[in-house]
Design an enzyme around this catalytic site. Structure first.
Site, PDB file in Angstrom:
ATOM      1  N   ASN A  58       0.813  -1.205   0.000  1.00  0.00           N
ATOM      2  CA  ASN A  58       0.000   0.000   0.000  1.00  0.00           C
ATOM      3  C   ASN A  58       0.853   1.263   0.000  1.00  0.00           C
ATOM      4  O   ASN A  58       0.379   2.326  -0.382  1.00  0.00           O
ATOM      5  CB  ASN A  58      -0.926   0.012   1.225  1.00  0.00           C
ATOM      6  CG  ASN A  58      -2.096  -0.930   1.049  1.00  0.00           C
ATOM      7  OD1 ASN A  58      -3.070  -0.591   0.409  1.00  0.00           O
ATOM      8  ND2 ASN A  58      -1.962  -2.143   1.581  1.00  0.00           N
ATOM      9  N   LYS A 183       3.186 -11.715   8.962  1.00  0.00           N
ATOM     10  CA  LYS A 183       1.966 -11.193   8.346  1.00  0.00           C
ATOM     11  C   LYS A 183       1.560 -12.159   7.254  1.00  0.00           C
ATOM     12  O   LYS A 183       2.334 -12.408   6.326  1.00  0.00           O
ATOM     13  CB  LYS A 183       2.210  -9.802   7.737  1.00  0.00           C
ATOM     14  CG  LYS A 183       1.013  -9.286   6.937  1.00  0.00           C
ATOM     15  CD  LYS A 183       1.248  -7.946   6.238  1.00  0.00           C
ATOM     16  CE  LYS A 183      -0.005  -7.538   5.464  1.00  0.00           C
ATOM     17  NZ  LYS A 183       0.145  -6.274   4.725  1.00  0.00           N
TER      18      LYS A 183
END
Lengths: 326, 326, 326, 326
Positions: A58, A183
């Site tokens: 992102n 993650k």
């Protein structure tokens, strides 16, 4: 610039909602827009998130130079400190193809006030890894041993040519003292369950508020699914749009308010569908449409047409209405 | 350093054998080994190749910093000039994820004495390209317009998450005055045939020795297959091992000695099977085994075991015997 | 029905142009249209092709029952015999997921007058093959040993989840007395070169007009590329549209008329681009547009819109003009 | 054979644990072993599962003829009825490449006593679907309209060349009166959440024990993750090994015993890792090792070596210990 003490406090990695922040650019020049980056960081901090992550997908990490990455992280650190969030940790995306550049990114992250390094496995030459798992594990261990900050493993097959780390590999790597979390953007909550269970059992302490190995979901649309599987929170792009909704969903679940958590998760998952389809282009369009800032990605990423921008904005409507009510 | 005139001569892009040179490193430090790079470049030049390419997949571009890339290209340029090959062109791998960094690489390539830029399409966010072909073409046109040196399109789906440029896209891009060729590593000689035919028909001049748009095969195992399809030569990693065999195969074909060309192609293709399987790791093992230099790739690429190194060496035996006889 | 002698003549597998014939269906009922199948087979035979192949991808094998497959093959056999082409061989697609059904298809192919079986490797459970190459080779050897007709290996990664047989595997399988050829639809002419060279060297006889192991290209857009690499011809869907152009391209090359062959190859490759993009849907639209028959594929394959049909037809224009001139 | 009434009772599709049963074969002949199939079905029914599914991936559907598929389903139906489980529904795998054969499988499933059809999208020609989603939806609607039994959509990208149905497509298809559920083997619990939420909101009745559209997880390692996301149960191969553990995990969760459910889920997920890696080969080895039956898969699937069989058996140890304690 910041004093060294202000840069380098101890900022524990605890369960919660982490936001891989967008990187913002000026429109024509495509230069890094530090004012927007600072404002966005503070908005997220005020919403109550647990931590930020710069230079994830992102954050358009692959569009930034070394110097720009440091600028972004330092800008974020300074903005947080100035607004009274000196204790909030920053995770910095540090993956690269060579072991040495990955270590360099970790060092630069530390220099810029980053607290943790999020590291993708290298993949360009992955067909030459022999045997594959050994090369990947050797990479992570070498990086972790050399890095001034702890490592969070980043499993995102879509970003690395399909290379998907198994629960076995992640659990083995968790034994390294400087590898402190993972993650999982693969969305595989069965794997997440195995990793959470195995690393919890290997822990010396068993304080659920301070797990030794943090297991984070990589998208907001499986927040409570990961919690029930033993995960500790999320590191999810959707929180750029709706941090409070992401936080509240998790809080409700942790308070045992399952029906309310499930209801809110449904709105979050619906909004995430737009974020998943639109990626950084769509999330920026959503920010621009609803919050009045965001702008465009660096080229070659396309600027959405008016119609596309409207579609991305509408996709976030229900979620934004919820966000504003919190 | 070199005088500017020595750096920047006009070096036409003509049909022939181009070598994507290996990058060499010192063993423990993994620092760039400029002596080996210079020696290797001169060995290839003396063998008669048409040009060199730094920072391809064989040159471990993804393992090099901006400064190291310039060092490698300048070292190569200087070595060629010092050995009397000032007129030999150097192609420099310049692909990157952002348009701006790709342009930066092109500028740096020019500064370091590079003559042409070999550019992969970006792929990290390719799912957000909309429509896909438009974004890719816009990228190439913007880069080509800004680059101080002409662009060669690099089609290598395996390196960019499967993104495969069609003959339509390549032919359309060939209309840009600063896009002068393509390297097809996809191995698709039907596509190569369409591209060669269409770009030849679009040319103002039709001199086969100076095509306006150069079409190169990306592997030596389809050298004469690409020639018969209208291609102009190869840019192939195997030529690091056996430049003379690669050159001779093409010369025999061009001289109309088809049977001899086919016989030599068979030996080349057999040797290339080892290069394809072993990649940069295997080719370096071959260089080390047969020529006494080569060393290892940068981490995380594994060092071959003794048994593996022997296997790679043996795979090149027939080809090296041929090479030594030429 | 045919007499057994008429069904089962010895029909050698020789170099040339083989056509994987389309299967035709009635429009509303989607029943097999035997009249169209017969007419099409005779048209191709009269054009001079070397052999036909039923139940390839172009023949919509996956849309046909066992009984329908036999009907199609028998209809083709009978049409050929009735038109004076009793000596023309028929290859029958026989790939399946289980060893036993593959053998069953081979037996049924023989019963229906088929001469050779074209066999894809199984792929549904390919992640469980252990080791992968061993399971695949065992499959082919078992099938070949049990089949009443010789086997042609079909390498088409796009149809089997990416499973790509290496030159090593194909060359090893060529040693089986009942495995007599390979169709390479992968487009890899380096692999084709290795397979052609190795199998020629392993042959007892070296008659180029009667190779012991036939190596065929799977698309017409690399016809002469495969010939120069040692291949023996093509088995290519485009020949449904333009059999004479495919044949002439190869004849010119074999006669040493290289420039003429190359010129014709360019038109063939251009036309093939439409066939590659449109697949069975586009080729049927081309047949319908130019020859007045073809119809539609079985559901769920879509019927092209008027605009799409026109686009596919136009894509074949240059090729059809050439075909009509031959 | 069974009376028609015994074949065709109304057997509602309710939340719970469904087992895609293995198909068993005699060792040398590889013939269908109806005795083992019957015994296994009854073992699972006695363990308390909600329903069975024949001809899934675990049932080696791609290795079975039409007649064998009917034999397996009828054998299963009869065994259940004879053991007092006449009310237990059977789901039958019916996916195929053509619309017409898929419908044929649905009809044959009904004839053999099947209650629901589990349907994969076709994929062989998926590159020709235009536009892709439209063709896929048209396929499902046509099949559903023609099928004598209701359809359950099967989303398993790994089995169909990566074709992944979005939540939008599934929700739209849920509007068809004869499409009653979905099995998500993709593991995407965000998608599952969106599908469960949207289909619940579109329902006329909202009885959680009788949802109008049943949403099932395709693996046991995300059982409670799917429940918290609004899913209704699982259809998971691991239940062949440990049906009681799968059931108990879900029961504990539904009873609000979250900690106990989570603890059991961890053991289930650990065991499932072996099932995921070993597939049908590994699950059969587990059955053989722990329950004394199972045998081998049909060729070309390999028989595990002694060492491999032991490894698969050990992988299930903790799960089997749990199973035996329930």
């Amino acid at each position: 610039t910041l004093d060294v003490p202000a840069l380098h406090m101890t900022r524990p990695l605890v369960p919660g909602v982490y936001v891989p922040t967008m990187c913002f650019f000026e429109e024509v020049s495509e230069e890094v827009d530090t004012a927007a980056i600072a404002r966005h960081a503070v908005r997220l901090a005020r919403a109550g998130v647990t931590g930020l992550a710069t230079q994830g997908s992102n954050g358009e990490a692959v569009h930034l130079t070394h110097a720009e990455r440091q600028l972004v992280t330092l800008t974020t650190r300074k903005a947080l400190n100035d607004a009274g969030y000196a204790h909030m940790p920053i995770i910095v995306g540090c993956g690269s193809q060579s072991t040495r550049e990955t270590i360099q990114y970790c060092c630069e992250a530390w220099d810029a006030g980053g607290d943790y390094a999020l590291v993708l496995p290298p993949s360009y030459y992955s067909s030459l890894f022999a045997p594959s798992n050994e090369t990947v594990m050797e990479f992570f261990k070498t990086v972790a041993s050399a890095s001034p900050i702890p490592i969070i493993i980043y499993n995102f097959p879509g970003a690395v040519g399909g290379l998907d780390l198994s629960s076995d590999v992640i659990v083995q790597l968790s034994a390294h003292p400087n590898i402190v979390g993972v993650k999982l953007t693969c969305g595989n909550t069965g794997k997440l369950n195995r990793v959470a269970a195995a690393t919890r059992k290997l822990s010396k302490t068993r304080d659920p508020n301070h797990p030794e190995f943090l297991v984070l979901a990589g998208s907001a649309d499986f927040s409570i699914q990961s919690l029930v599987a033993g995960g500790h929170g999320i590191l999810a792009g959707l929180a750029n749009i709706a941090p409070k909704a992401c936080i509240k969903t998790i809080e409700l679940y942790k308070q045992g308010k399952y029906v309310e958590a499930q209801n809110m998760q449904e709105i979050v998952s619906e909004g995430d569908w737009t974020a998943i389809q639109g990626g950084v282009v769509g999330v920026k369009a959503g920010l621009q449409g609803w919050m009045g800032y965001g702008g465009y990605c660096r080229s070659p990423l396309p600027k959405p047409t008016g119609e596309q921008a409207k579609k991305w904005k509408e996709g976030f409507r229900n979620l934004v209405m919820l966000e504003k009510s919190l």
